[in-house]
Structure formats: C-alpha cells, structure tokens
Scaffold this motif. Structure first.
Motif, PDB file in Angstrom:
ATOM      1  N   GLY A  30       0.686  -1.071  -0.367  1.00 52.44           N
ATOM      2  CA  GLY A  30      -0.196   0.192   0.060  1.00 52.44           C
ATOM      3  C   GLY A  30       1.023   1.054   0.157  1.00 52.44           C
ATOM      4  N   ASP A  31       0.964   1.551  -1.178  1.00 50.57           N
ATOM      5  CA  ASP A  31       2.282   2.906  -0.816  1.00 50.57           C
ATOM      6  C   ASP A  31       1.206   4.068   0.025  1.00 50.57           C
ATOM      7  OD1 ASP A  31       3.385   5.439  -1.786  1.00 50.57           O
ATOM      8  OD2 ASP A  31       3.908   4.305  -3.811  1.00 50.57           O
ATOM      9  N   GLY A  32       1.745   4.726   0.599  1.00 45.30           N
ATOM     10  CA  GLY A  32       1.977   5.958   1.386  1.00 45.30           C
ATOM     11  C   GLY A  32       1.546   4.988   2.868  1.00 45.30           C
ATOM     12  N   ASP A  71      11.359   8.485  -0.664  1.00 41.73           N
ATOM     13  CA  ASP A  71      10.593   7.904  -1.849  1.00 41.73           C
ATOM     14  C   ASP A  71      10.389   6.591  -2.581  1.00 41.73           C
ATOM     15  OD1 ASP A  71      12.794   7.628  -3.364  1.00 41.73           O
ATOM     16  OD2 ASP A  71      11.842   8.509  -5.090  1.00 41.73           O
ATOM     17  N   SER A  72       8.851   6.733  -2.919  1.00 39.45           N
ATOM     18  CA  SER A  72       8.951   5.465  -3.408  1.00 39.45           C
ATOM     19  C   SER A  72       9.736   4.939  -3.956  1.00 39.45           C
ATOM     20  CB  SER A  72       7.413   5.706  -3.856  1.00 39.45           C
ATOM     21  OG  SER A  72       6.971   5.988  -3.313  1.00 39.45           O
ATOM     22  N   ALA A  73      11.292   5.190  -4.753  1.00 40.57           N
ATOM     23  CA  ALA A  73      12.209   4.635  -5.903  1.00 40.57           C
ATOM     24  C   ALA A  73      12.763   3.630  -4.565  1.00 40.57           C
ATOM     25  CB  ALA A  73      12.449   5.444  -6.197  1.00 40.57           C
ATOM     26  N   LEU A 122       5.080   1.862 -15.119  1.00 39.22           N
ATOM     27  CA  LEU A 122       6.376   1.996 -15.113  1.00 39.22           C
ATOM     28  C   LEU A 122       6.413   3.299 -13.709  1.00 39.22           C
ATOM     29  CD1 LEU A 122       5.394   2.920 -18.573  1.00 39.22           C
ATOM     30  CD2 LEU A 122       6.895   1.444 -17.794  1.00 39.22           C
ATOM     31  N   HIS A 123       5.530   3.315 -12.591  1.00 46.23           N
ATOM     32  CA  HIS A 123       5.197   4.063 -11.833  1.00 46.23           C
ATOM     33  C   HIS A 123       6.475   3.545 -10.646  1.00 46.23           C
ATOM     34  CE1 HIS A 123       3.924   6.833  -8.697  1.00 46.23           C
ATOM     35  NE2 HIS A 123       4.181   7.759 -10.087  1.00 46.23           N
ATOM     36  N   ALA A 124       7.322   4.207  -9.683  1.00 47.93           N
ATOM     37  CA  ALA A 124       8.701   3.908  -9.226  1.00 47.93           C
ATOM     38  C   ALA A 124       7.987   2.743  -8.244  1.00 47.93           C
ATOM     39  CB  ALA A 124       9.109   4.842  -7.973  1.00 47.93           C
ATOM     40  N   THR A 125       7.374   2.099  -7.793  1.00 47.03           N
ATOM     41  CA  THR A 125       6.642  -0.099  -6.331  1.00 47.03           C
ATOM     42  C   THR A 125       7.027  -0.426  -8.106  1.00 47.03           C
ATOM     43  OG1 THR A 125       5.683   2.229  -5.256  1.00 47.03           O
ATOM     44  CG2 THR A 125       5.975  -0.307  -5.075  1.00 47.03           C
ATOM     45  N   PRO A 126       6.090  -0.711  -9.314  1.00 47.39           N
ATOM     46  CA  PRO A 126       6.163  -1.492  -9.404  1.00 47.39           C
ATOM     47  C   PRO A 126       7.416  -1.505 -10.394  1.00 47.39           C
ATOM     48  CG  PRO A 126       4.446  -0.285 -10.449  1.00 47.39           C
ATOM     49  CD  PRO A 126       4.828   0.534  -9.249  1.00 47.39           C
ATOM     50  N   VAL A 237       1.985  -6.618  -5.612  1.00 40.77           N
ATOM     51  CA  VAL A 237       0.335  -6.066  -5.925  1.00 40.77           C
ATOM     52  C   VAL A 237       0.017  -4.894  -5.549  1.00 40.77           C
ATOM     53  CG1 VAL A 237      -2.744  -5.427  -5.289  1.00 40.77           C
ATOM     54  CG2 VAL A 237      -0.993  -7.778  -5.860  1.00 40.77           C
ATOM     55  N   GLU A 238       0.041  -3.470  -5.832  1.00 42.57           N
ATOM     56  CA  GLU A 238       0.269  -2.146  -5.392  1.00 42.57           C
ATOM     57  C   GLU A 238      -1.256  -1.206  -5.406  1.00 42.57           C
ATOM     58  OE1 GLU A 238       2.460   1.125  -7.000  1.00 42.57           O
ATOM     59  OE2 GLU A 238       2.773   2.194  -5.253  1.00 42.57           O
ATOM     60  N   GLY A 239      -1.726  -0.998  -3.900  1.00 45.35           N
ATOM     61  CA  GLY A 239      -2.521  -0.497  -4.398  1.00 45.35           C
ATOM     62  C   GLY A 239      -1.526   1.313  -4.626  1.00 45.35           C
TER      63      GLY A 239
HETATM   64 MG    MG Z   1       3.456   3.401  -5.921  1.00 46.87          MG
END
Ligand code: MG
Ligand code: ZN
Length: 349
Positions: A30-32, A71-73, A122-126, A237-239
């Motif tokens: 869960g991002d954040g 940060d998320s990266a 393509l966002h940082a988490t995945p 799996v990212e929320g």
């Molecule tokens: Mg993220």
C-alpha cells in the motif's frame, strides 16, 4: 542402464520435491499506507480490516541512503532488491551497481511472475522489481526495460510510454511473445502464457473518479492464471493511490483507495488459506501526509484527520504476514530486510 534410470528418477523426484516446497510469494504494497491510513480505512469500514487475519506483525524503518524521508523509488528498491539507495533511483545502489530483485531471483528458480498496480506499471513501486535506472522519471527507458524483462503478467497504466516514444519504437508490437489485452473481460479470457494489460495511457484515475477495473477483480483473475500454471509464483500487488490521497491531503481519497486495497487483501488471504504453501506480506513503502486521526464516528463510519505535510513522512510502517514462513516478518527492522526475509523464504526447504 538401470543405474542411469534410477539416477534420472532420483533427480526428477528431487526437482519435483523442491518445486513443491517453493512457496508462492505475494507481496502487497500500500503506497503511503501508514498505520493512520489503515486505522482511517478500518474505522470507515465498520471497524474492520482484512489485515486482522494476518498472523505476524512487524515494523519497517523506511529511511533511504541519503534521506530520513524516503521516496517510493528508494523504498521500492529496498524491498525489491535489499539495498538502500538514493531517493529517485531504481534497482541501483549508491556505488552505481545494479542489483537483482526478488522477482528476478524467483524467475531464476522457475517461478511465474506478476506485477499489478493501480498506478502506471512504470511508476516507481512496480518498476523497482524490474528496472535499473538512475531516475524514476525516465519512463520511456523503464518501459523499454519492462519490454525486455519477461515479467509474465503485468497490469497497470502507462501505455503511451510503450507506443508514443522519442525513439519511434512500438514496444507493444515488439513484444511478440505477449498477448496484450484492453479490457478485464479480455484479460480474464486470455490464456496466453504472457499477458500485458495496459489499463490507461498515462496514470489511471482515482477510484472516486471511476477507475476500472477494480484491483480486486484483477488480482482474483491473476491468481487463477498463476494457479493454472502449476508452478510456484511471485506476485506484487500495489495499492498505488493511497499515497496520492495523502499528497492531496484528501482523507476521502485515502480511505476509498485503502478500502479497495483491503478487499483485495481479503481475496489474497482467502486464496492463501485455501491453497497453502503461500507466503503473503502486506506492507507500505512509507507513510504519506503525516496523517493524524483527530475525530470521527465508528457507528457512522466517519473519520476526520489532519495532515502535516504534502509529502511523505519518516514514521515506521507496519508489515503484516500470513502463511508459509510468515514468522520471519515479526520484529522491527530496516525495509531492506523485507527482501532478505522473502529471499530466505524462497531458499528455505
Ligand atoms: Mg507507488
Ligand atoms: Zn508519494
């Protein structure tokens, strides 16, 4: 001849045995999603969350190599690859050395792999699980790296970075071993061994703005595909947008995204219970917004909160675990340990 036969038989049973014991690993981020985001979603949801089903709870320290507030990266890289790096960097350490991710180690072991996100894929988490780039903003490079990578199933936004590129390449056309689908129905119906589902051209909208399909449906469908391969699997799996609600200091946004993530967690835990031999880890990369819950009403499912920042905060985040080797995840540790614990679960008999 007889000896050769026996030896072959022995080898086959050893390989069969080790595959049988390799656990499925499902990492849910869960991002954040700090403890206050979870509490908010829980109170707004009849005072309950699927996380109550988890067996062990830990706390993860999220600082990056150069910042107290990650940060998320950097935090994605910590969890995916087991290394601390600079904010903004994916899959490369502070000495400029690229590192393999847990997804890549799983793939080497013959696992099927899947990445699902409610942001762009393509966002940082995945991207932490497949990309090696100095800047998380290099979306065209990240798309190219995904096109070369062979993640078996991926779902998320970001289509335009595959087809509308400075180098004029059309990566979707180049990825000939993939089936690309456009709708949930097509995704569910597709039995291709590799499937890409680019849900939106850029970033998907929020749930409140009507994002479809639901993460829940995508996850259930992906689990069916993974199960059908009869091989062990790794799935992340990212929320993604719990974080964006925090950046917007919008508690309704946070709660609605959390609720979708929570119902997805419920489905994943049901799968893990039924299937066995599955490790589920649910955590966050960092907290967003410095959220405090200041008022509300459990009966009415109402929560009030105040935010302290439009950015992330440095508070530790919870780690929930369930299933095979879940006990590894209790305690207080650096976020890089999430990689090392998954790796231990992968290599343990
Ligand atoms: Mg993220
Ligand atoms: Zn953020």
């Amino acid at each position: 001849m007889k000896h050769l036969f026996l030896f072959t038989f022995f080898l086959t049973s050893v390989i069969g045995f080790s595959q049988q014991n390799s656990p499925n690993i499902i990492l849910m981020i869960g991002d954040g999603m700090g403890l206050t985001q979870i509490s908010s979603g829980m109170y707004a949801n009849g005072n309950q969350t699927a996380l109550e089903e988890s067996s062990f709870i830990g706390l993860s320290k999220t600082a990056s190599a150069n910042r107290l507030v990650t940060d998320s990266a950097a935090s994605g890289t910590a969890m995916a690859c087991g290394i601390k790096t600079y904010n903004g960097v994916l899959g490369i350490d502070t000495k400029n050395t690229p590192h393999k991710s847990i997804l890549e180690f799983c793939k080497e072991k013959g696992y099927t792999t899947a990445l699902l996100a409610t942001s762009s894929i393509l966002h940082a988490t995945p991207a932490s699980f497949y990309a090696k780039v100095a800047s998380r903003r290099e979306y065209e490079t990240i798309a190219f790296q995904l096109s070369q990578h062979q993640v078996d199933y991926f779902v998320g936004g970001g289509k335009k970075f595959f087809i509308d590129r400075k180098d004029k390449r059309n990566l979707i056309n180049e990825m000939t071993d993939y089936t690309f689908v456009e709708t949930l129905e097509e995704y569910e119906a597709s039995s291709g061994p590799k499937i890409g589902f680019l849900t939106y051209d850029e970033e998907p909208p929020s749930l409140m703005e009507g994002r479809v399909p639901s993460l829940n449906e995508l996850t259930v469908s992906t689990l069916e595909k993974l199960k059908a391969t009869e091989k062990p699997f790794f799935m992340m799996v990212e929320g993604s947008q719990i974080d964006w609600g925090g950046h917007d200091n919008n508690l309704d946004y946070v709660v609605s995204e959390f609720k979708e993530f929570d119902s997805t967690i419920r489905k994943v835990l049901e799968f893990a219970k039924e299937e066995g031999n599955t490790l589920v880890i649910i955590t966050a990369d960092h907290e967003t917004g410095g959220l405090a819950l200041t008022n509300g009403d459990i009966e009415k499912g109402k929560v009030r909160g105040s935010f302290n920042t439009g950015g992330h905060s440095a508070t530790m985040v919870p780690v929930f675990s369930f299933g095979k080797h879940a006990a590894l995840f209790s305690g207080i540790y650096e976020n890089t340990e999430i990689f090392h614990k998954m790796y231990a679960a992968l290599t343990k008999e």
